[in-house]
Design a protein around this motif. Sequence first.
Motif, mmCIF file in Angstrom:
data_model
loop_
_atom_site.group_PDB
_atom_site.id
_atom_site.type_symbol
_atom_site.label_atom_id
_atom_site.label_comp_id
_atom_site.label_asym_id
_atom_site.label_seq_id
_atom_site.Cartn_x
_atom_site.Cartn_y
_atom_site.Cartn_z
ATOM 1 N N VAL A 39 0.878 -1.169 0.000
ATOM 2 C CA VAL A 39 0.000 0.000 0.000
ATOM 3 C C VAL A 39 0.913 1.216 0.000
ATOM 4 O O VAL A 39 1.737 1.387 0.913
ATOM 5 N N LEU A 40 0.792 2.034 -1.030
ATOM 6 C CA LEU A 40 1.606 3.237 -1.135
ATOM 7 C C LEU A 40 0.752 4.452 -0.792
ATOM 8 O O LEU A 40 -0.337 4.637 -1.347
ATOM 9 N N SER A 55 6.651 0.978 -8.633
ATOM 10 C CA SER A 55 6.861 1.697 -9.886
ATOM 11 C C SER A 55 5.535 2.001 -10.579
ATOM 12 O O SER A 55 5.388 3.035 -11.236
ATOM 13 N N GLU A 56 4.555 1.116 -10.421
ATOM 14 C CA GLU A 56 3.228 1.380 -10.974
ATOM 15 C C GLU A 56 2.411 2.288 -10.059
ATOM 16 O O GLU A 56 1.730 3.214 -10.511
ATOM 17 N N SER A 74 -2.138 19.720 3.182
ATOM 18 C CA SER A 74 -1.655 18.694 2.267
ATOM 19 C C SER A 74 -2.725 17.622 2.106
ATOM 20 O O SER A 74 -3.695 17.569 2.866
ATOM 21 N N ILE A 75 -2.521 16.791 1.111
ATOM 22 C CA ILE A 75 -3.430 15.673 0.886
ATOM 23 C C ILE A 75 -2.624 14.385 0.944
ATOM 24 O O ILE A 75 -1.507 14.316 0.422
ATOM 25 N N VAL A 76 -3.159 13.379 1.617
ATOM 26 C CA VAL A 76 -2.533 12.063 1.672
ATOM 27 C C VAL A 76 -3.474 11.079 1.003
ATOM 28 O O VAL A 76 -4.625 10.920 1.424
ATOM 29 N N TYR A 77 -2.974 10.444 -0.027
ATOM 30 C CA TYR A 77 -3.797 9.475 -0.763
ATOM 31 C C TYR A 77 -3.025 8.168 -0.861
ATOM 32 O O TYR A 77 -1.802 8.161 -1.041
ATOM 33 N N GLU A 78 -3.734 7.054 -0.739
ATOM 34 C CA GLU A 78 -3.071 5.764 -0.815
ATOM 35 C C GLU A 78 -3.779 4.833 -1.786
ATOM 36 O O GLU A 78 -4.981 4.943 -2.025
ATOM 37 N N THR A 79 -2.988 3.932 -2.340
ATOM 38 C CA THR A 79 -3.508 2.927 -3.268
ATOM 39 C C THR A 79 -2.699 1.648 -3.113
ATOM 40 O O THR A 79 -1.582 1.673 -2.583
ATOM 41 N N GLU A 80 -3.240 0.544 -3.583
ATOM 42 C CA GLU A 80 -2.663 -0.770 -3.319
ATOM 43 C C GLU A 80 -2.257 -1.450 -4.622
ATOM 44 O O GLU A 80 -2.926 -1.319 -5.650
ATOM 45 N N GLY A 81 -1.140 -2.184 -4.566
ATOM 46 C CA GLY A 81 -0.676 -2.907 -5.745
ATOM 47 C C GLY A 81 0.555 -3.731 -5.435
ATOM 48 O O GLY A 81 1.007 -3.795 -4.290
ATOM 49 N N LYS A 96 -0.187 5.440 -10.342
ATOM 50 C CA LYS A 96 -1.586 5.057 -10.164
ATOM 51 C C LYS A 96 -2.299 5.952 -9.159
ATOM 52 O O LYS A 96 -3.535 6.040 -9.165
ATOM 53 N N VAL A 97 -1.547 6.642 -8.282
ATOM 54 C CA VAL A 97 -2.176 7.498 -7.279
ATOM 55 C C VAL A 97 -2.989 8.623 -7.911
ATOM 56 O O VAL A 97 -3.805 9.256 -7.242
ATOM 57 N N ASN A 98 -2.777 8.876 -9.196
ATOM 58 C CA ASN A 98 -3.577 9.897 -9.863
ATOM 59 C C ASN A 98 -5.032 9.485 -10.043
ATOM 60 O O ASN A 98 -5.850 10.287 -10.505
ATOM 61 N N GLU A 99 -5.365 8.282 -9.641
ATOM 62 C CA GLU A 99 -6.780 7.908 -9.617
ATOM 63 C C GLU A 99 -7.533 8.727 -8.581
ATOM 64 O O GLU A 99 -8.759 8.843 -8.634
ATOM 65 N N GLY A 100 -6.790 9.322 -7.622
ATOM 66 C CA GLY A 100 -7.436 10.145 -6.600
ATOM 67 C C GLY A 100 -6.896 11.556 -6.514
ATOM 68 O O GLY A 100 -7.487 12.414 -5.880
#
Length: 397
Positions: free
Chosen positions: A46-47, A79-80, A68-75, A84-88
Motif C-alpha cells: 500500500v503506497l 513503480s506502478e 496537504s493531501i494524503v492518498y493511498e492505493t494498493e498494488g 496510479k495514485v492519480n486515480e485520486g
Amino acid sequence: MKKITAIAILTLASFLLTGCWDQKELSKITVVTGMAVDKGENEKYVLAVEGINATELNKQTASGFAPSIVYETEGNSLSELTYKVNEGISRHLIYSHMRTLIIGEELAKEGIIDFIDFLERNREIRDDFNILVARGARGSDILRVTYQFQKSPSLKLHTQLDTMKKDWGGDPGVRMNDVIMAWTSSGRQPVMAAVSIQGDPEKGVSSDNMKKVTPDALVVLDSLAIFKKDRLAGYLSLEDSRNYLWIQDKIIKTSLTVKCAEDRYMGIRVYDTKTKIKGDMQGGQPKIDINIRAEAYVDGTQCNNQFDQAKTYKEYNHSAEKHLEKIISGTIKKVQNEYGTDIFGFGEVVQRRDYKNYKKVEHNWDEKFAEADVQVNTTVILRRTGIRTKSFLPEVK
C-alpha cells in the motif's frame, strides 16, 4: 562573410531561446514531500503519498483548508503505484522534492529490498530523503498527523530529525546510499530511525490538532530500528541510538548527565568529539578498540564542588569518562547479546586493517561480531563551567 555571421547569430539564438523540454506549469503539478509504504491486504504493497497544498503553507494565502493531501492505493509494484495514485489526485506528481520515506513496521519485518530497488533506480527520486520505520503503526498514519509549526507532516519530520541530530544525537541520518552500502557490505548491517505516534492517531489527522497547546497526537522520534539484511530485527532505545552515533563519529553536539555524588548529578554539554576505531583478528577472534575524545563544559550541577580548584576538574573528567565508557560499552554488548548483528561496521574496520584474516570469517561475520572483544577508551576534557566557578549549593553530607 555577412551571411556566415547571420547564420552564426541565428544558431546561437536558437540555443538561447529554447525552453525546457519537460517543463510543467506550477498550476498543473503537486509536489510530493513524503511517501509511506505498508503491507497490503489484498496485494503486496500500500503506497501513500503526501502532496502539499502550497497556498496553505503561506500565511498570506492560507484560507483554513488542509495543508496537504494524503492518498493511498494498493498494488504489487511501487513503480506502478507512484503513477496510479492519480486515480485520486488530479495533478501530475513531482517526486524530486520528497523529504521522508516511512516504512510500516509490519512490512519492515517481512523485508523491504524489493521496493527499495525501485527508489534507488528511479532517476526522478533523489537519494537525500530520510528513511524511517513506523514503530507500532502504519507508515500512512505517520503521514497524516498534523503539526502546528510545520503544516506538512513530512517536512516537519525532516526538520525534526535534522534538529535532533545537531542538538543531541539520536537520529542516525540514514539516506538511501547508506542503506544500499550496508546491504552490500559483509561487515555492516543497516539501521534506520524509528518514529511512533504519541496520542490518538485518529484525532491527529484533523486540522484541529494544530490548534491545541497539547496536540491530541504527535509524531516523536522513538528509537533505532536494527535490520538483518532487509528484515527488521528489533529496536534500540533513543539513548542507544545516540551511542551508535558516537561510535560512528557522527555526534555534533550532545548532553550527558553524570553522577557527581550519591543521588546527585551534573549535566555536561559536549561540543567537540572525535571517535577512532581500530580492529583486527587475534587468535581467530575480532579485537576492536574504540577511542573517543570529547571536549565539554559544565551545564549544571547538583553538587557543591568548587571549580576554582584543579582537582575538581580532574574528578569530574574522570566521572564523565567512566560514564561514557559504561553507556557505550552497554550499547555494544546489548547488540552483541540480543541481536548478534554488526550495525557498527566493525567488520569493515577489520577488513581494511586485516583483510587476509577477515576473508576467512567474512561469510559468518555476524557470529564473530557477537563474540568480539570490544574495548572502549574515553578522554573527556571539561573546558568551562559557565559564568560561575564557586557553587552556592550547600555541602553534600
